[in-house]
Design an enzyme around this catalytic site. Structure first.
Site, PDB file in Angstrom:
ATOM      1  CG  ASP A   1      -7.955   1.349   4.673  1.00 52.97           C
ATOM      2  OD1 ASP A   1      -8.281   2.479   4.270  1.00 52.97           O
ATOM      3  OD2 ASP A   1      -6.911   0.765   4.337  1.00 52.97           O
TER       4      ASP A   1
ATOM      5  CG  ASP B   1      -2.125   0.760   1.056  1.00 52.46           C
ATOM      6  OD1 ASP B   1      -2.776   1.088   2.045  1.00 52.46           O
ATOM      7  OD2 ASP B   1      -2.441   1.058  -0.100  1.00 52.46           O
TER       8      ASP B   1
END
Lengths: 140, 426
Positions: B347, B197
């Site tokens: 997330d 990420d």
């Protein structure tokens, strides 16, 4: 203050773009048909949603009726507002309660009756046996 | 004559926004912890699932430390590679304007998650609690739940609460699935995904950064599963002739131009009448979680149901004080809208996976990891306000969480147990 509101509703239905000037000029508080208020749908957009939720609820989807009632809760609460939307919402509410009553009574009969009432078919219908029979839990 | 209302303090507005994003994250984590503690007790830990995350190495509890470490590393590298490839495909599709295909795929994956995985977990719970529900009721309820969930994900104008609830449920189900992976693989996967990420967002060639820039240039929504918190409206907002737009994504603004651009209206893809967006810093990064379900132990050929969920990572924007006072000035005219904090579903999933894995050890690690994740989320928000740039939400929280897990398991537990045993501290 009924008339200005109706005028405003008419305005909204006929010509959404002019509602802005009508409102600013009149200073009338606009009524929001959805539960989200200003974040939700405007009146002109709501008709499509209300009607389609009502129609598709007939495809064995009573939860759509429930969502319809939840989404348009202000329409249900105020009995004189939104004449175009209200029939759909009221019918959705009635249909939802009827369906829930039917399904609930069936489920409770099944749970409470048990084997006394159904005999051996209770074992065939209960979900955990069905899952075992068809091996539905072996996917993960 | 109406008085000028007292402007909301920053605690009320900013704090409210932060609370509105921390609440669903906490709910998701909490429900995964409950699911894990209920369902994973009875199963043996060696029941492994075959998926894309374990094709390189399937863990065996009798392997040595280094074997497990290398195997887990291999697994997570394969997974990250697959995710990278799929993200690039997504960028390509978005570039070629195949947004409808992406939306349908998103709806399809939501259907799979809610229908199959939701159904399976429902069945597990049924079997565990011996709930005497019959199959007609169960299937009907599941069918309704799934279809309404797909609609909530698809349609942008469903009730906010329903959409948010379904997104949290989807995150919870996928996170539960991830906790079924072997232990070492899960931890390595978390670390690898947070590093990925970081790279994908900040490096110039990263796929997520490309996606963001494309969407910005075209001023379009990225079709993705994004949780959007309800925007905080000023309490004195009355006549408002325009529907406040709930776009999934907005352009970033910088500094001074924010005030002027508050007044501009623009029409966009989402069917809103006038889109007035007040946007401070919105950056999107996305990555794709790719999971495949397989039937390993049955000997039946793998039922691969590719389930790709595209999620946008940190897409947050904070309310700046200056813009807010400007909005209050504009109240009388009824323009202006508030931005809301958005958090990608990935997330949710990875935070919940971390906490779920911690729950498989002990509840002490759960508390530690929960605090670490919330602290990491707060730090990310602060960094975002500071840098005004695209930032990923995973790295800080997940790395802090993993660190806290290791520290708790290795150091804190011994200490607390000894204290409890000697009746010093409970």
């Amino acid at each position: 203050m009924e008339r200005p509101r109706e005028v405003e509703v008419e305005n909204n239905n006929n010509n959404p773009s002019s509602s802005a000037s009508a409102l600013i000029g009149g200073g009338v508080r606009q009524q929001w048909p959805t539960i989200d208020g200003p974040l939700g749908l405007s009146e002109s957009d709501s008709l499509w949603y209300a009607r389609n939720f009502f129609i598709f609820g007939f495809f064995l989807l009573p939860l759509l009726w429930g969502v319809n009632c939840y989404l348009f809760w202000p329409v249900l609460r105020r009995s004189t507002s939104f004449p175009h939307l209200r029939p759909y919402i009221v019918r959705s509410a009635i249909a939802f309660s009827v369906f829930t009553a039917i399904l609930g009574s069936w489920a409770i009969t099944f749970i409470v009756g048990g084997e006394r009432l159904f005999g051996h078919t209770w074992d065939e219908l209960v979900m955990y046996n069905v899952a075992d029979k068809y091996g539905l839990t072996g996917w993960i | 004559m109406a008085q000028n209302p007292k402007p909301r303090s920053i605690i009320e507005s900013l704090g409210e926004e932060i609370v509105r994003i921390i609440t669903p994250v906490s709910i998701c984590m909490f429900s995964v912890v409950i699911l894990v503690s209920i369902l994973n007790n009875s199963e043996s830990s060696s029941a492994s699932i075959t998926s894309v995350a374990t094709i390189a190495y399937s863990e065996d509890s009798s392997d040595s430390f280094w074997d497990k470490f290398e195997g887990a590393l291999l697994n997570s590298l394969v997974f990250v590679a697959v995710v990278t490839v799929v993200t690039f495909i997504l960028v390509l599709l978005f570039y070629l304007r195949c947004t409808s295909f992406l939306k349908y795929y998103m709806g399809f994956s939501a259907f799979l998650v809610l229908g199959f995985m939701g159904g399976e977990i429902g069945l597990f719970l049924n079997q565990y609690f011996s709930v005497p529900v019959d199959c007609v009721t169960f299937l009907l309820v599941l069918f309704n739940f799934t279809v309404v969930g797909v609609l909530a994900v698809f349609m942008s104008k469903m009730a906010i609460f329903v959409t948010q609830g379904y997104l949290v449920v989807i995150g919870m189900l996928v996170a539960y699935w991830f906790t079924l992976l072997p232990e070492w693989t899960t931890w390595m996967l978390l670390v690898a995904m947070s590093l990925y990420d970081l790279a994908a967002v900040l490096l110039p060639g990263g796929p997520l950064r490309l996606l963001v820039e494309l969407a910005m240039a075209r001023d379009e929504d990225i079709p993705a599963l994004v949780y959007e918190a309800r925007p905080v409206l000023a309490s004195d907002l009355s006549p408002r002739e325009n529907v406040i737009p709930r776009r999934l994504w907005r352009e970033p603004r910088s500094g001074d131009s924010t005030l002027n651009e508050n007044m501009t209206t623009r029409s966009n893809v989402v069917p809103n009448v006038n889109a007035v967006s007040r946007l401070e810093s919105s950056q999107t990064v996305g990555s794709i979680v790719n999971a495949e379900e397989g039937q390993g132990s049955r000997g039946i050929s793998e039922l691969t149901a590719p389930l790709i969920e595209h999620r946008i990572n940190v897409q947050m924007h904070l309310a700046q004080q200056a813009v807010e006072t400007e909005n209050l000035v504009l109240e009388g005219i009824g323009l202006g809208s508030s931005g809301a904090i958005k958090l990608g579903l990935g997330d949710f999933i990875f935070y919940s996976v971390l906490v779920g894995r911690a729950a498989m050890y002990d509840f002490m690690t759960v508390y530690a990891c929960y605090l670490a994740i919330i602290a990491g989320l707060g730090i990310t928000l602060v960094l975002l306000a500071f840098y005004q740039k695209a930032l990923p939400a995973l790295p800080v929280s997940v790395l802090l969480g993993v660190l806290f897990y290791l520290l708790t398991r290795l150091l804190l537990e011994v200490f607390v147990v000894q204290c409890s045993v000697n009746l010093i501290m409970f």
